[in-house]
Design a protein around this motif. Structure first.
Motif, PDB file in Angstrom:
ATOM      1  N   MET A   1      39.840  18.690 193.769  1.00 56.38           N
ATOM      2  CA  MET A   1      38.928  17.571 193.807  1.00 56.38           C
ATOM      3  C   MET A   1      38.537  17.297 195.251  1.00 56.38           C
ATOM      4  O   MET A   1      39.362  17.331 196.144  1.00 56.38           O
ATOM      5  CB  MET A   1      39.602  16.362 193.185  1.00 56.38           C
ATOM      6  N   ASN A   2      37.258  17.024 195.448  1.00 55.54           N
ATOM      7  CA  ASN A   2      36.730  16.770 196.777  1.00 55.54           C
ATOM      8  C   ASN A   2      36.905  15.295 197.136  1.00 55.54           C
ATOM      9  O   ASN A   2      36.243  14.433 196.551  1.00 55.54           O
ATOM     10  CB  ASN A   2      35.260  17.159 196.827  1.00 55.54           C
ATOM     11  N   PRO A   3      37.767  14.982 198.101  1.00 60.94           N
ATOM     12  CA  PRO A   3      37.995  13.579 198.462  1.00 60.94           C
ATOM     13  C   PRO A   3      36.764  12.895 199.054  1.00 60.94           C
ATOM     14  O   PRO A   3      36.693  11.665 199.061  1.00 60.94           O
ATOM     15  CB  PRO A   3      39.141  13.647 199.478  1.00 60.94           C
ATOM     16  N   LYS A   4      35.788  13.668 199.496  1.00 64.13           N
ATOM     17  CA  LYS A   4      34.576  13.083 200.062  1.00 64.13           C
ATOM     18  C   LYS A   4      33.740  12.368 199.009  1.00 64.13           C
ATOM     19  O   LYS A   4      32.955  11.483 199.334  1.00 64.13           O
ATOM     20  CB  LYS A   4      33.730  14.154 200.747  1.00 64.13           C
ATOM     21  N   ILE A   5      33.855  12.780 197.746  1.00 68.47           N
ATOM     22  CA  ILE A   5      33.048  12.152 196.693  1.00 68.47           C
ATOM     23  C   ILE A   5      33.872  11.276 195.760  1.00 68.47           C
ATOM     24  O   ILE A   5      33.323  10.583 194.912  1.00 68.47           O
ATOM     25  CB  ILE A   5      32.281  13.208 195.867  1.00 68.47           C
ATOM     26  N   LYS A   6      35.173  11.287 195.911  1.00 69.15           N
ATOM     27  CA  LYS A   6      36.067  10.552 195.008  1.00 69.15           C
ATOM     28  C   LYS A   6      36.030   9.061 195.327  1.00 69.15           C
ATOM     29  O   LYS A   6      36.410   8.633 196.408  1.00 69.15           O
ATOM     30  CB  LYS A   6      37.495  11.090 195.142  1.00 69.15           C
ATOM     31  N   ASN A   7      35.514   8.284 194.387  1.00 65.81           N
ATOM     32  CA  ASN A   7      35.557   6.827 194.474  1.00 65.81           C
ATOM     33  C   ASN A   7      35.312   6.251 193.086  1.00 65.81           C
ATOM     34  O   ASN A   7      35.040   6.996 192.130  1.00 65.81           O
ATOM     35  CB  ASN A   7      34.563   6.281 195.512  1.00 65.81           C
ATOM     36  N   SER A   8      35.391   4.953 192.945  1.00 64.51           N
ATOM     37  CA  SER A   8      35.277   4.339 191.620  1.00 64.51           C
ATOM     38  C   SER A   8      33.886   4.533 191.018  1.00 64.51           C
ATOM     39  O   SER A   8      33.754   4.685 189.796  1.00 64.51           O
ATOM     40  CB  SER A   8      35.630   2.858 191.679  1.00 64.51           C
ATOM     41  N   SER A   9      32.848   4.559 191.841  1.00 64.37           N
ATOM     42  CA  SER A   9      31.491   4.769 191.319  1.00 64.37           C
ATOM     43  C   SER A   9      31.334   6.171 190.751  1.00 64.37           C
ATOM     44  O   SER A   9      30.751   6.358 189.676  1.00 64.37           O
ATOM     45  CB  SER A   9      30.457   4.536 192.419  1.00 64.37           C
ATOM     46  N   THR A  10      31.845   7.151 191.469  1.00 64.81           N
ATOM     47  CA  THR A  10      31.765   8.532 190.997  1.00 64.81           C
ATOM     48  C   THR A  10      32.621   8.707 189.756  1.00 64.81           C
ATOM     49  O   THR A  10      32.209   9.378 188.799  1.00 64.81           O
ATOM     50  CB  THR A  10      32.185   9.505 192.106  1.00 64.81           C
ATOM     51  N   ASP A  11      33.798   8.094 189.746  1.00 68.69           N
ATOM     52  CA  ASP A  11      34.640   8.127 188.539  1.00 68.69           C
ATOM     53  C   ASP A  11      33.872   7.579 187.344  1.00 68.69           C
ATOM     54  O   ASP A  11      33.895   8.163 186.254  1.00 68.69           O
ATOM     55  CB  ASP A  11      35.917   7.304 188.732  1.00 68.69           C
ATOM     56  N   ALA A  12      33.195   6.451 187.521  1.00 68.00           N
ATOM     57  CA  ALA A  12      32.437   5.831 186.426  1.00 68.00           C
ATOM     58  C   ALA A  12      31.323   6.757 185.944  1.00 68.00           C
ATOM     59  O   ALA A  12      31.098   6.895 184.732  1.00 68.00           O
ATOM     60  CB  ALA A  12      31.864   4.492 186.879  1.00 68.00           C
ATOM     61  N   LEU A  13      30.637   7.390 186.877  1.00 70.29           N
ATOM     62  CA  LEU A  13      29.571   8.332 186.506  1.00 70.29           C
ATOM     63  C   LEU A  13      30.135   9.485 185.683  1.00 70.29           C
ATOM     64  O   LEU A  13      29.601   9.827 184.623  1.00 70.29           O
ATOM     65  CB  LEU A  13      28.876   8.869 187.758  1.00 70.29           C
ATOM     66  N   PHE A  14      31.209  10.092 186.156  1.00 70.61           N
ATOM     67  CA  PHE A  14      31.785  11.242 185.460  1.00 70.61           C
ATOM     68  C   PHE A  14      32.351  10.844 184.098  1.00 70.61           C
ATOM     69  O   PHE A  14      32.244  11.604 183.131  1.00 70.61           O
ATOM     70  CB  PHE A  14      32.822  11.941 186.325  1.00 70.61           C
ATOM     71  N   GLU A  15      32.930   9.652 184.010  1.00 78.22           N
ATOM     72  CA  GLU A  15      33.411   9.164 182.710  1.00 78.22           C
ATOM     73  C   GLU A  15      32.236   9.004 181.741  1.00 78.22           C
ATOM     74  O   GLU A  15      32.344   9.334 180.563  1.00 78.22           O
ATOM     75  CB  GLU A  15      34.169   7.844 182.869  1.00 78.22           C
TER      76      GLU A  15
END
Length: 102
Positions: A1-15
Protein backbone atom coordinates in the motif's frame (compact mmCIF):
# COMPACT_ATOMS: atom_id res chain seq x y z
CA UNK A 1 0.00 0.00 0.00
CA UNK A 2 1.24 3.45 -0.93
CA UNK A 3 1.36 5.64 2.20
CA UNK A 4 1.27 8.75 0.02
CA UNK A 5 -2.38 8.11 -0.89
CA UNK A 6 -3.57 6.39 2.30
CA UNK A 7 -6.07 8.54 4.19
CA UNK A 8 -9.70 8.44 5.28
CA UNK A 9 -10.94 10.07 2.05
CA UNK A 10 -9.18 7.52 -0.13
CA UNK A 11 -10.42 4.72 2.13
CA UNK A 12 -13.99 6.00 1.67
CA UNK A 13 -13.56 6.15 -2.10
CA UNK A 14 -12.19 2.61 -2.31
CA UNK A 15 -14.92 1.29 0.00
CA UNK A 16 -17.49 2.87 -2.32
CA UNK A 17 -15.87 1.27 -5.38
CA UNK A 18 -15.96 -2.11 -3.67
CA UNK A 19 -19.76 -1.85 -3.39
CA UNK A 20 -20.17 -1.78 -7.18
CA UNK A 21 -21.46 -5.09 -8.55
CA UNK A 22 -21.63 -4.73 -12.33
CA UNK A 23 -19.79 -3.04 -15.17
CA UNK A 24 -22.86 -0.85 -15.69
CA UNK A 25 -22.72 0.28 -12.06
CA UNK A 26 -19.04 1.12 -12.59
CA UNK A 27 -19.90 3.17 -15.66
CA UNK A 28 -22.48 5.14 -13.66
CA UNK A 29 -20.20 5.72 -10.70
CA UNK A 30 -17.10 6.67 -12.65
CA UNK A 31 -19.14 8.87 -15.02
CA UNK A 32 -20.25 10.83 -11.95
CA UNK A 33 -16.81 10.81 -10.30
CA UNK A 34 -14.43 11.48 -13.19
CA UNK A 35 -14.22 13.46 -16.36
CA UNK A 36 -14.31 11.57 -19.65
CA UNK A 37 -10.58 12.22 -20.27
CA UNK A 38 -9.73 10.88 -16.78
CA UNK A 39 -11.65 7.67 -17.42
CA UNK A 40 -10.06 7.28 -20.85
CA UNK A 41 -6.58 7.87 -19.41
CA UNK A 42 -7.09 5.22 -16.70
CA UNK A 43 -8.48 2.76 -19.23
CA UNK A 44 -5.55 3.41 -21.56
CA UNK A 45 -3.02 2.84 -18.76
CA UNK A 46 -4.72 -0.43 -17.86
CA UNK A 47 -4.58 -1.66 -21.47
CA UNK A 48 -0.92 -0.60 -21.68
CA UNK A 49 -0.17 -2.56 -18.50
CA UNK A 50 -1.91 -5.63 -19.88
CA UNK A 51 0.03 -5.41 -23.14
CA UNK A 52 3.35 -4.93 -21.32
CA UNK A 53 2.61 -7.91 -19.09
CA UNK A 54 2.03 -9.97 -22.23
CA UNK A 55 5.44 -8.97 -23.61
CA UNK A 56 4.34 -6.45 -26.22
CA UNK A 57 6.94 -3.92 -27.34
CA UNK A 58 6.57 -0.16 -27.01
CA UNK A 59 6.07 0.46 -30.74
CA UNK A 60 3.17 -1.98 -30.88
CA UNK A 61 1.60 -0.50 -27.76
CA UNK A 62 1.88 3.04 -29.16
CA UNK A 63 0.31 1.88 -32.41
CA UNK A 64 -2.57 0.02 -30.74
CA UNK A 65 -3.38 2.36 -27.85
CA UNK A 66 -2.15 5.78 -28.90
CA UNK A 67 -0.34 6.06 -25.55
CA UNK A 68 2.81 8.12 -25.44
CA UNK A 69 6.12 6.43 -24.73
CA UNK A 70 6.21 8.45 -21.48
CA UNK A 71 2.91 6.88 -20.40
CA UNK A 72 4.13 3.43 -21.37
CA UNK A 73 7.34 3.97 -19.39
CA UNK A 74 5.37 5.12 -16.35
CA UNK A 75 3.10 2.08 -16.50
CA UNK A 76 6.10 -0.19 -17.01
CA UNK A 77 7.72 1.31 -13.92
CA UNK A 78 4.53 0.58 -11.95
CA UNK A 79 4.53 -3.00 -13.19
CA UNK A 80 8.13 -3.50 -12.16
CA UNK A 81 8.40 -1.44 -8.98
CA UNK A 82 4.83 -0.67 -7.93
CA UNK A 83 2.39 -2.25 -5.52
CA UNK A 84 1.45 -5.20 -7.80
CA UNK A 85 -2.09 -3.90 -8.27
CA UNK A 86 -2.08 -4.50 -12.01
CA UNK A 87 -0.74 -8.02 -11.56
CA UNK A 88 -3.39 -8.82 -8.96
CA UNK A 89 -6.18 -7.84 -11.32
CA UNK A 90 -4.65 -9.74 -14.24
CA UNK A 91 -4.43 -12.89 -12.12
CA UNK A 92 -7.99 -12.54 -10.81
CA UNK A 93 -9.43 -11.92 -14.24
CA UNK A 94 -7.56 -14.97 -15.54
CA UNK A 95 -8.97 -17.09 -12.70
CA UNK A 96 -12.47 -15.78 -13.41
CA UNK A 97 -12.09 -16.59 -17.11
CA UNK A 98 -10.90 -20.11 -16.32
CA UNK A 99 -13.83 -20.65 -13.92
CA UNK A 100 -16.28 -19.51 -16.59
CA UNK A 101 -14.75 -21.94 -19.08
CA UNK A 102 -15.06 -24.88 -16.70
Amino acid sequence: MNPKIKNSSTDALFEAILTLRTVEECYSFFDDLCTVPEIKAMAQRYVVAKMLSEGEIYNEIVKETGASTATISRVNRSLNYGSDGYTLTFERLKEKSEENQA
